[in-house]
Design a protein around this motif. Structure first.
Motif, PDB file in Angstrom:
ATOM      1  N   LYS A  11      -1.415   8.988  -1.398  1.00  0.00           N
ATOM      2  CA  LYS A  11      -0.828   7.665  -1.605  1.00  0.00           C
ATOM      3  C   LYS A  11       0.684   7.761  -1.794  1.00  0.00           C
ATOM      4  O   LYS A  11       1.449   6.961  -1.247  1.00  0.00           O
ATOM      5  N   GLN A  12       1.124   8.766  -2.569  1.00  0.00           N
ATOM      6  CA  GLN A  12       2.550   8.889  -2.834  1.00  0.00           C
ATOM      7  C   GLN A  12       3.320   9.323  -1.589  1.00  0.00           C
ATOM      8  O   GLN A  12       4.400   8.817  -1.295  1.00  0.00           O
ATOM      9  N   LEU A  13       2.750  10.261  -0.834  1.00  0.00           N
ATOM     10  CA  LEU A  13       3.424  10.735   0.372  1.00  0.00           C
ATOM     11  C   LEU A  13       3.488   9.650   1.435  1.00  0.00           C
ATOM     12  O   LEU A  13       4.473   9.552   2.179  1.00  0.00           O
ATOM     13  N   LEU A  14       2.458   8.827   1.519  1.00  0.00           N
ATOM     14  CA  LEU A  14       2.495   7.675   2.434  1.00  0.00           C
ATOM     15  C   LEU A  14       3.574   6.696   1.999  1.00  0.00           C
ATOM     16  O   LEU A  14       4.329   6.170   2.829  1.00  0.00           O
ATOM     17  N   ALA A  15       3.650   6.446   0.709  1.00  0.00           N
ATOM     18  CA  ALA A  15       4.677   5.525   0.197  1.00  0.00           C
ATOM     19  C   ALA A  15       6.079   6.082   0.428  1.00  0.00           C
ATOM     20  O   ALA A  15       7.024   5.324   0.679  1.00  0.00           O
ATOM     21  N   ASP A  16       6.217   7.416   0.378  1.00  0.00           N
ATOM     22  CA  ASP A  16       7.518   8.048   0.608  1.00  0.00           C
ATOM     23  C   ASP A  16       7.867   8.109   2.088  1.00  0.00           C
ATOM     24  O   ASP A  16       8.998   8.478   2.441  1.00  0.00           O
ATOM     25  N   MET A  45       6.596  10.229   4.185  1.00  0.00           N
ATOM     26  CA  MET A  45       6.638  11.626   4.610  1.00  0.00           C
ATOM     27  C   MET A  45       5.419  12.035   5.434  1.00  0.00           C
ATOM     28  O   MET A  45       5.407  13.113   6.034  1.00  0.00           O
ATOM     29  N   VAL A  46       4.366  11.219   5.402  1.00  0.00           N
ATOM     30  CA  VAL A  46       3.182  11.500   6.211  1.00  0.00           C
ATOM     31  C   VAL A  46       2.740  10.215   6.901  1.00  0.00           C
ATOM     32  O   VAL A  46       3.100   9.098   6.498  1.00  0.00           O
ATOM     33  N   SER A  47       1.950  10.397   7.950  1.00  0.00           N
ATOM     34  CA  SER A  47       1.302   9.265   8.606  1.00  0.00           C
ATOM     35  C   SER A  47      -0.202   9.446   8.471  1.00  0.00           C
ATOM     36  O   SER A  47      -0.678  10.520   8.074  1.00  0.00           O
ATOM     37  N   ARG A  48      -0.947   8.398   8.815  1.00  0.00           N
ATOM     38  CA  ARG A  48      -2.387   8.444   8.621  1.00  0.00           C
ATOM     39  C   ARG A  48      -3.122   7.922   9.848  1.00  0.00           C
ATOM     40  O   ARG A  48      -2.575   7.156  10.651  1.00  0.00           O
ATOM     41  N   ALA A  49      -4.370   8.350   9.984  1.00  0.00           N
ATOM     42  CA  ALA A  49      -5.250   7.830  11.020  1.00  0.00           C
ATOM     43  C   ALA A  49      -6.656   7.691  10.424  1.00  0.00           C
ATOM     44  O   ALA A  49      -7.159   8.645   9.811  1.00  0.00           O
ATOM     45  N   PRO A  50      -7.264   6.505  10.580  1.00  0.00           N
ATOM     46  CA  PRO A  50      -6.684   5.326  11.227  1.00  0.00           C
ATOM     47  C   PRO A  50      -5.505   4.764  10.421  1.00  0.00           C
ATOM     48  O   PRO A  50      -5.385   5.008   9.228  1.00  0.00           O
ATOM     49  N   THR A  51      -4.675   3.985  11.102  1.00  0.00           N
ATOM     50  CA  THR A  51      -3.447   3.494  10.469  1.00  0.00           C
ATOM     51  C   THR A  51      -3.687   2.375   9.468  1.00  0.00           C
ATOM     52  O   THR A  51      -2.861   2.146   8.599  1.00  0.00           O
ATOM     53  N   GLY A  52      -4.801   1.655   9.628  1.00  0.00           N
ATOM     54  CA  GLY A  52      -5.088   0.548   8.716  1.00  0.00           C
ATOM     55  C   GLY A  52      -6.361   0.793   7.929  1.00  0.00           C
ATOM     56  O   GLY A  52      -7.062   1.783   8.109  1.00  0.00           O
ATOM     57  N   GLY A  53      -6.659  -0.123   7.027  1.00  0.00           N
ATOM     58  CA  GLY A  53      -7.873  -0.045   6.229  1.00  0.00           C
ATOM     59  C   GLY A  53      -7.679   0.766   4.958  1.00  0.00           C
ATOM     60  O   GLY A  53      -6.582   1.246   4.647  1.00  0.00           O
ATOM     61  N   GLN A  54      -8.761   0.921   4.241  1.00  0.00           N
ATOM     62  CA  GLN A  54      -8.719   1.614   2.962  1.00  0.00           C
ATOM     63  C   GLN A  54      -8.508   3.112   3.163  1.00  0.00           C
ATOM     64  O   GLN A  54      -9.031   3.716   4.096  1.00  0.00           O
ATOM     65  N   LEU A  55      -7.726   3.703   2.279  1.00  0.00           N
ATOM     66  CA  LEU A  55      -7.531   5.153   2.291  1.00  0.00           C
ATOM     67  C   LEU A  55      -8.776   5.807   1.702  1.00  0.00           C
ATOM     68  O   LEU A  55      -9.169   5.532   0.566  1.00  0.00           O
ATOM     69  N   THR A  56      -9.437   6.660   2.483  1.00  0.00           N
ATOM     70  CA  THR A  56     -10.678   7.319   2.035  1.00  0.00           C
ATOM     71  C   THR A  56     -10.550   8.831   2.202  1.00  0.00           C
ATOM     72  O   THR A  56      -9.560   9.339   2.734  1.00  0.00           O
ATOM     73  N   LYS A  57     -11.596   9.532   1.810  1.00  0.00           N
ATOM     74  CA  LYS A  57     -11.610  10.985   1.970  1.00  0.00           C
ATOM     75  C   LYS A  57     -11.607  11.388   3.441  1.00  0.00           C
ATOM     76  O   LYS A  57     -11.212  12.502   3.781  1.00  0.00           O
ATOM     77  N   GLN A  58     -12.056  10.485   4.305  1.00  0.00           N
ATOM     78  CA  GLN A  58     -12.110  10.791   5.736  1.00  0.00           C
ATOM     79  C   GLN A  58     -10.796  10.494   6.451  1.00  0.00           C
ATOM     80  O   GLN A  58     -10.601  10.896   7.599  1.00  0.00           O
ATOM     81  N   THR A  59      -9.890   9.790   5.796  1.00  0.00           N
ATOM     82  CA  THR A  59      -8.593   9.497   6.409  1.00  0.00           C
ATOM     83  C   THR A  59      -7.845  10.791   6.704  1.00  0.00           C
ATOM     84  O   THR A  59      -7.806  11.707   5.874  1.00  0.00           O
ATOM     85  N   VAL A  60      -7.266  10.888   7.901  1.00  0.00           N
ATOM     86  CA  VAL A  60      -6.550  12.092   8.320  1.00  0.00           C
ATOM     87  C   VAL A  60      -5.049  11.873   8.139  1.00  0.00           C
ATOM     88  O   VAL A  60      -4.504  10.855   8.579  1.00  0.00           O
TER      89      VAL A  60
END
Length: 408
Positions: A370-375, A377-392
């Motif tokens: 959560k902090q690195l996304l807010a900073d 410094m990282v991106s996520r996939a999928p880009t939307g929706g809830q952040l879960t353990k499966q989020t890359v």
């Protein structure tokens, strides 16, 4: 060789002192002041034993457990504070899950080895003063005169420990002489673990120690000559601690963690933990966090040196003095290190934090993400929706895709 850790005599020093004054059962010659890092260790051991024993004693396949201290000491300190044997025994006898553990002399053996006859006698006296006659206790408590480096294997054999879980504590006064072969025998035993501590002087005096002692402790000449030790004193102990951590893995443990114990005051102490159980790793860290949080001292990851701190401070200059609501810089730094190797799921990051870092646990992966996304410094996939353990997650310049493997 004489190795003296601040606030506690070295073993050879103690022997000279006791012999000079005669064999004291309960005299001052057996005792020394309690220092702050030893007090912190005791709290850690107490918390960990309180978790270790009930977990194993409620496993269907476990018939008994054995706890062994290789350097038991006299059982108390100069001002009357408890030594680790009293903490260990009390943690079982007063445990709130005592009935569930079904404590009995057949199911629990606690072995306390002490090489000095005077300290051994004082330890027996101290334990019987609190707990009564040891043979009448609901667990088997054995206080024996012996040297950890010579007598650990025979003591475990004599008390029929092999084939069942063993927790070995090799907490010397700083002079570690326990052979790698002893550690390896315990590592090969089912569901067994060790905790080994080093005083700061042990590493700095490497040049004065016979090389054959290092061969014995690390397992071979090759094992401790893996690479050249840094000339800088501050980096030297980090190098040797990492070499010993690798030696525990060579011995047969699946997981090994290294810690720097920083008390509120006084000198640091270094601790290495070896286990085959990932659940044991988590419980050990939970115990460490409870001590860290409650007692005003810290367990640090030795890899976070001054250069690493400066690098992290450069990334987050306003956050280096940690805000309790913000994921710590060290935690975020370790996650970024992992992501440099490629994308990883939050779950894979949690596994990495648990087994490859000293302090951090799986639940901290979400905090860091959560902090690195807010900073940014990282991106996520999928880009939307809830952040879960499966989020890359990926480093920001290497966007993740929804189909990226999450093994990290």
């Amino acid at each position: 060789m004489l190795v003296v850790e601040s606030g506690e005599p070295g073993e050879d020093d103690l022997d000279v002192e006791v012999e000079a004054g005669g064999e004291h059962s309960h005299g001052d010659k057996c005792l020394w002041p309690l220092n702050s890092h030893t007090e912190a260790k005791h709290r850690l051991y107490k918390r960990y034993i309180s978790a270790w024993a009930p977990i194993l004693l409620q496993e269907a396949w476990v018939h008994k457990v054995t706890y062994l201290e290789g350097f038991a000491g006299p059982g108390e300190y100069a001002a009357g504070q408890d030594g680790s044997p009293a903490y260990a025994i009390r943690s079982l006898l007063q445990h709130d899950r005592r009935d569930a553990m079904r404590l009995s002399r057949d199911r629990v053996t606690m072995i306390f080895l002490e090489k000095s006859a005077a300290r051994c006698e004082h330890l027996k006296w101290r334990l019987e003063k609190e707990f009564g006659v040891l043979r009448d206790l609901p667990i088997k408590v054995e206080v024996e005169q012996g040297r950890a480096e010579q007598d650990t294997i025979s003591a475990l054999t004599r008390h029929d420990a092999w084939g069942e879980p063993i927790l070995g504590i090799f907490d010397s006064f700083g002079s570690v002489r326990v052979p790698h072969s002893t550690i390896s025998r315990i590592a090969r035993n089912k569901a067994s673990e060790v905790i080994v501590t080093f005083g700061p002087i042990w590493f700095s005096r490497r040049e004065t120690i016979n090389q054959s002692i290092f061969d014995e402790v690390f397992g071979s000449r090759k094992a401790w000559l893996r690479g050249g030790a840094p000339a800088d004193a501050d980096e030297g102990w980090r190098y040797w601690l990492s070499v010993y951590q690798k030696a525990l893995l060579d011995a047969g443990f699946d997981y090994s963690l290294q810690f720097e114990i920083l008390p509120v005051s006084g000198h640091p102490l270094y601790l290495v933990y070896g286990t085959k159980s990932v659940k044991g790793v988590l419980e050990f860290k939970n115990a460490m966090w409870n001590v860290d949080k409650d007692d005003g001292m810290r367990f640090n990851d030795p890899r976070t040196n001054a250069a690493r701190q400066a690098q992290l401070e450069q990334m987050w200059p306003s956050l280096f003095d940690e805000d309790p609501d913000v994921a710590p810089t060290e935690l975020r730094g370790f996650v970024l290190d992992l992501l440099e190797q490629g994308p990883a799921s939050v779950a894979a990051i949690g596994d990495y934090l648990l087994t490859e870092t000293a302090r951090w646990r799986p639940k901290d992966a979400m905090w860091a993400a959560k902090q690195l996304l807010a900073d940014g410094m990282v991106s996520r996939a999928p880009t939307g929706g809830q952040l879960t353990k499966q989020t890359v997650l990926s480093l920001a310049e290497q966007p993740a895709t929804a189909g990226t493997p999450a093994e990290g």
